[in-house]
Design a protein around this motif. Structure first.
Motif, mmCIF file in Angstrom:
data_model
loop_
_atom_site.group_PDB
_atom_site.id
_atom_site.type_symbol
_atom_site.label_atom_id
_atom_site.label_comp_id
_atom_site.label_asym_id
_atom_site.label_seq_id
_atom_site.Cartn_x
_atom_site.Cartn_y
_atom_site.Cartn_z
ATOM 1 N N ASP A 224 0.835 -1.207 0.000
ATOM 2 C CA ASP A 224 0.000 0.000 0.000
ATOM 3 C C ASP A 224 0.867 1.253 0.000
ATOM 4 O O ASP A 224 0.597 2.222 -0.725
ATOM 5 C CB ASP A 224 -0.919 0.013 1.220
ATOM 6 C CG ASP A 224 -2.009 -1.051 1.162
ATOM 7 O OD1 ASP A 224 -2.277 -1.566 0.052
ATOM 8 O OD2 ASP A 224 -2.574 -1.367 2.227
ATOM 9 N N ALA A 225 1.894 1.254 0.820
ATOM 10 C CA ALA A 225 2.753 2.426 0.935
ATOM 11 C C ALA A 225 3.482 2.734 -0.369
ATOM 12 O O ALA A 225 3.770 3.902 -0.676
ATOM 13 C CB ALA A 225 3.772 2.218 2.061
ATOM 14 N N GLU A 226 3.750 1.692 -1.143
ATOM 15 C CA GLU A 226 4.446 1.877 -2.421
ATOM 16 C C GLU A 226 3.479 2.021 -3.590
ATOM 17 O O GLU A 226 3.910 2.099 -4.744
ATOM 18 C CB GLU A 226 5.389 0.688 -2.672
ATOM 19 C CG GLU A 226 6.517 0.565 -1.671
ATOM 20 C CD GLU A 226 7.482 1.746 -1.745
ATOM 21 O OE1 GLU A 226 7.663 2.303 -2.853
ATOM 22 O OE2 GLU A 226 8.043 2.102 -0.691
ATOM 23 N N GLY A 227 2.171 2.027 -3.299
ATOM 24 C CA GLY A 227 1.187 2.232 -4.358
ATOM 25 C C GLY A 227 0.994 1.040 -5.271
ATOM 26 O O GLY A 227 0.649 1.208 -6.451
ATOM 27 N N LEU B 29 -3.426 -4.376 -4.691
ATOM 28 C CA LEU B 29 -3.499 -5.834 -4.532
ATOM 29 C C LEU B 29 -4.168 -6.517 -5.709
ATOM 30 O O LEU B 29 -3.872 -7.668 -6.023
ATOM 31 C CB LEU B 29 -4.262 -6.177 -3.242
ATOM 32 C CG LEU B 29 -3.468 -6.227 -1.937
ATOM 33 C CD1 LEU B 29 -4.360 -6.716 -0.815
ATOM 34 C CD2 LEU B 29 -2.229 -7.094 -2.060
ATOM 35 N N VAL B 30 -5.101 -5.822 -6.366
ATOM 36 C CA VAL B 30 -5.838 -6.449 -7.463
ATOM 37 C C VAL B 30 -4.907 -6.856 -8.600
ATOM 38 O O VAL B 30 -5.241 -7.739 -9.398
ATOM 39 C CB VAL B 30 -6.953 -5.509 -7.957
ATOM 40 C CG1 VAL B 30 -6.389 -4.333 -8.735
ATOM 41 C CG2 VAL B 30 -7.971 -6.279 -8.796
ATOM 42 N N PHE C 88 1.775 -15.594 -3.997
ATOM 43 C CA PHE C 88 1.856 -14.225 -3.496
ATOM 44 C C PHE C 88 3.303 -13.863 -3.161
ATOM 45 O O PHE C 88 3.735 -12.727 -3.406
ATOM 46 C CB PHE C 88 0.967 -14.037 -2.263
ATOM 47 C CG PHE C 88 0.814 -12.600 -1.861
ATOM 48 C CD1 PHE C 88 0.067 -11.724 -2.639
ATOM 49 C CD2 PHE C 88 1.428 -12.111 -0.720
ATOM 50 C CE1 PHE C 88 -0.065 -10.388 -2.280
ATOM 51 C CE2 PHE C 88 1.309 -10.774 -0.351
ATOM 52 C CZ PHE C 88 0.554 -9.914 -1.136
ATOM 53 N N VAL C 89 4.051 -14.789 -2.617
ATOM 54 C CA VAL C 89 5.462 -14.526 -2.348
ATOM 55 C C VAL C 89 6.189 -14.212 -3.651
ATOM 56 O O VAL C 89 7.005 -13.276 -3.722
ATOM 57 C CB VAL C 89 6.108 -15.720 -1.618
ATOM 58 C CG1 VAL C 89 7.628 -15.540 -1.534
ATOM 59 C CG2 VAL C 89 5.525 -15.862 -0.217
#
Length: 487
Positions: free
Chosen positions: A415-418, A421-422, A449-450
């Motif tokens: 989130d912090a890096e913009g 998730l989609v 995900f990793v």
């Protein structure tokens, strides 16, 4: 007219009447709490059909109910896939299934005629087969091979193992193919001596999401039964219907033309499915029924007990009579010809595999149907887009656990890096991947995900790896627990 082989007669005659039962997951809800509540209420069941679980959990259940009839619902044996015998870890899956069948002393193994892995792409819920003649022949070939392997691994003194049952799959908004659903199963039954499971809710989705709904539901059901190999049906399932991603029970009677319901075990069984069951049970070709089960995983125990009690009062006596009826005499009429084991036509497997690859790419949104040779057939207008825009992202991001719950610190860094998730959904379906391990969607999700984080935000990769390892350990411990109710 469906071909009922001598071999099918021989096998189904060995299966005793099971009556009215429950199709259960040992984990959700807790099976021992459910059994305790049934005992308190004085409710008896003919059998439990148990979904694939760890051997320890299945063994605990068998010890808890030593005299009960237990049947087995398998997973991971993708019978619809052309490369089942060459690409998937099929030997490990079959050894596991055979061990579970022996542990439960099950008379059958039920498996959806559907897959969660297609041409190297993994999904969280079942995708129906391609409804084509060649795809049906591939399925029948796989059924014959798997039945033979199970006979070898867990057969009795006569070399006969538990009967393989194919379940009518649900349609989640779409259907691809150029033959009807009943004709697909006619072809399979003509070439393999399997039994069938008629899931009434799945049948409703065939009506709702295919071109069949131009007629009334009653007319559709009667016409479907006349074309479906009903004499092969060994078990009937009933489960809930409802909107995707909800546990709220549907209200009132179904409106098949409008409601975008799908198979949803957490929801109540709507009255419309009982209307359909009332058309199915009296059918004269329903000759080999052995059990009727309510699928009740993911529901609260009190809701399960109430639903089961009401169903038993309404249908119990009729189903007991049907499941105890004498089997059809062998050699009586046109329906007793031996099954034909048609040889694979050169190139059939590769042609069907190419179509399944196109199928996976189409439903995941990578290409449009018109860009492939995929036979579209009749389907619900907008159903494919509904699946691609809403259902599939929800499945990948949240099914089996929200990514934000599984990877809280990693998601905060994304989130912090913009990094939305989609975008993980597009990464998931970007390329096919080799299938080397038995299917487990949760573990696949952790691994992918990793990899996603390693590519899009390398500085957070170690954080993602640590969170994934924590989840793997917790998951393994949870799946290996024995309920205190069994101690």
């Amino acid at each position: 007219m469906a071909i009922v082989s001598e071999e099918f007669h021989r096998r189904v005659a060995r299966i005793p009447a099971h009556g009215v039962g429950l199709s259960v997951d040992v984990y959700s809800p807790d099976i021992f709490s459910l059994l305790d509540e049934l005992e308190i209420r004085g409710l008896t069941y003919g059998y439990l059909e148990v979904f694939k679980a760890s051997s320890r959990a299945l063994g605990a259940l068998r010890r808890r109910v030593p005299g009960a009839r237990l049947a087995y619902h398998g997973e991971g044996i993708w019978l619809t896939q052309p490369d089942l015998l060459t690409t998937y870890p099929i030997e490990r899956e079959l050894r596991s299934a055979a061990s579970h069948l022996h542990l439960l002393d099950s008379a059958w193994i039920n498996h959806e005629c559907a897959s969660k892995q297609i041409a190297g792409y993994s999904f969280g819920t079942y995708l129906p087969p391609l409804f084509t003649h060649d795809a049906a022949l591939i399925t029948s070939r796989n059924v014959r091979r798997v039945q033979g392997e199970l006979d070898s691994l867990v057969g009795d003194r006569d070399g006969v193992g538990p009967l393989l049952l194919l379940e009518l799959p649900p349609l989640t908004y779409f259907k691809f193919g150029d033959v009807g659903v009943p004709e697909f199963f006619q072809t399979v039954a003509s070439h393999a001596c399997c039994g069938l499971v008629l899931d009434v809710g799945h049948l409703w989705t065939v009506y709702r999401y295919s071109g069949e709904r131009s007629s009334s539901l009653r007319s559709f059901v009667l016409a479907f039964l006349d074309r479906f190999p009903l004499e092969r049906v060994v078990q009937i399932h009933l489960a809930g219907l409802g909107p995707a991603a909800t546990s709220a029970p549907p209200v009132g009677r179904a409106s098949p033309r409008g409601d975008c319901w799908i198979d949803a075990h957490a929801c109540a069984i709507p009255e419309v499915l009982f209307d359909m069951l009332d058309l199915i049970l009296p059918h004269p070709r329903l000759r080999h029924l052995r059990g009727v089960a309510l699928e009740i995983d993911q529901k609260p125990v009190d809701a399960i007990v109430a639903e089961f009690e009401a169903f038993g009062k309404r249908y119990g006596e009729r189903i007991r009579d049907l499941t105890h009826q004498s089997p059809e005499p062998r050699g009586s009429g046109a329906g007793t010809s031996p099954a034909r084991a048609e040889q694979d036509e050169p190139g059939r497997s590769s042609r069907v595999l190419a179509l399944y690859d196109a199928y996976a790419r189409v439903v995941s949104g990578r290409v449009q149907p018109g860009e492939t040779s995929l036979p579209v057939g009749d389907q619900d207008a907008g159903g494919l887009e509904r699946y691609r825009r809403a259902y599939l992202p929800e499945e990948i991001l949240n099914w089996g656990g929200s990514l934000r719950d599984l990877f809280p610190e990693t998601c905060r860094r994304l989130d912090a890096e913009g990094v939305p998730l989609v975008t993980f959904v597009g990464f998931w379906f970007r390329t096919p991947r080799p299938v080397t391990e038995p299917y487990d969607f949760f573990l696949i999700k952790l691994d992918q995900f990793v990899e996603f984080v390693r590519e899009c935000l390398p500085q957070a990769a170690e954080q993602a790896r640590r969170e994934a390892e924590t989840m793997r350990e917790a998951y393994g411990a949870a799946n290996d627990l024995v309920s205190v109710g069994e101690e």
